[in-house]
Design an enzyme around this catalytic site. Structure first.
Site, PDB file in Angstrom:
ATOM      1  N   HIS A  79     -30.132 -19.549 -35.105  1.00 53.26           N
ATOM      2  CA  HIS A  79     -30.182 -19.289 -33.805  1.00 53.26           C
ATOM      3  C   HIS A  79     -31.093 -17.866 -33.857  1.00 53.26           C
ATOM      4  O   HIS A  79     -31.249 -16.979 -34.544  1.00 53.26           O
ATOM      5  CB  HIS A  79     -28.891 -18.774 -33.207  1.00 53.26           C
ATOM      6  CG  HIS A  79     -28.637 -18.169 -31.894  1.00 53.26           C
ATOM      7  ND1 HIS A  79     -28.888 -19.402 -30.895  1.00 53.26           N
ATOM      8  CD2 HIS A  79     -28.393 -17.065 -31.374  1.00 53.26           C
ATOM      9  CE1 HIS A  79     -28.673 -18.515 -29.858  1.00 53.26           C
ATOM     10  NE2 HIS A  79     -28.578 -17.231 -29.981  1.00 53.26           N
ATOM     11  N   LEU A  84     -22.842 -30.315 -30.677  1.00 48.79           N
ATOM     12  CA  LEU A  84     -22.091 -31.340 -31.392  1.00 48.79           C
ATOM     13  C   LEU A  84     -20.717 -31.186 -30.997  1.00 48.79           C
ATOM     14  O   LEU A  84     -20.177 -30.172 -30.627  1.00 48.79           O
ATOM     15  CB  LEU A  84     -22.275 -31.338 -33.030  1.00 48.79           C
ATOM     16  CG  LEU A  84     -23.648 -31.391 -33.498  1.00 48.79           C
ATOM     17  CD1 LEU A  84     -23.940 -30.956 -35.024  1.00 48.79           C
ATOM     18  CD2 LEU A  84     -24.093 -32.954 -33.213  1.00 48.79           C
TER      19      LEU A  84
END
Length: 188
Positions: free
Chosen positions: A111, A95
């Protein structure tokens, strides 16, 4: 006791199979849950997670792949739906700083490594190649730098000599399903 109306509205951004989305939806239905998945957005039209959203009667949209168009439409949908938190769950785009600033709500990501180790892609292969004794997953806030935001929760798993990238990925994915829901509960 938390009532349905008092649950924080969450948007989930996906690109793929949606297993973390599925786990978040399942956990959101528990009485003790402080959140409700209200919106699912994908940059891929064939993302399986869109099917989970449909089955669970959650508003869901495929938004074209061009990042600027995705971000502009996402910002409008977030505002319209009064979203309080964005979860990136296998969303394979970075983003823009502009989006992060304009969203003005917490954005969190999961993650598949113990950050700050192994930022980026191919974490399981890299963990095995580096002969790490442990790996795992991290839920963290998203900021302008890749996989660098403040850590909310980490879960770890032992890496055995017999592990390969596929077996390690499978073990870590199970941890991810627990860690993401825990992290959401923690920050709300």
């Amino acid at each position: 006791m938390v009532t349905l109306n008092s649950k924080s509205k969450v948007a989930v951004f996906i690109s793929g199979r949606g297993s973390n989305l599925k786990a978040l939806i399942k956990n959101s239905k528990l009485k003790r849950s402080k959140y409700k998945i209200s919106l699912v957005l994908s940059n891929k039209s064939n993302a399986k997670g869109l099917d989970f959203a449909k089955k669970n009667k959650i508003k869901n949209y495929f938004i074209e792949k061009k990042l600027s168009n995705f971000e502009n439409r996402a910002l409008k949908l977030i505002k319209i739906n009064k979203i309080k938190i964005i979860c990136l769950a296998g969303f394979m785009r970075i983003l823009s700083p502009n989006f992060i600033k304009k969203a003005a709500i917490p954005i969190i990501n999961i993650h598949p490594s113990l950050l700050p180790k192994l930022k980026g892609l191919n974490t399981h292969e890299r963990a095995i190649k580096a002969k790490y004794k442990f790996s795992g997953c991290t839920v963290h806030y998203v900021n302008e730098k890749l996989d660098s935001g403040k850590i909310i929760i980490q879960k770890r798993v032992r890496v055995f000599k017999s592990d390969n990238p596929k077996s390690l990925a499978k073990k870590i994915l199970k941890l991810e399903h627990k860690a993401y829901a825990e992290a959401l509960q923690k920050i709300i």
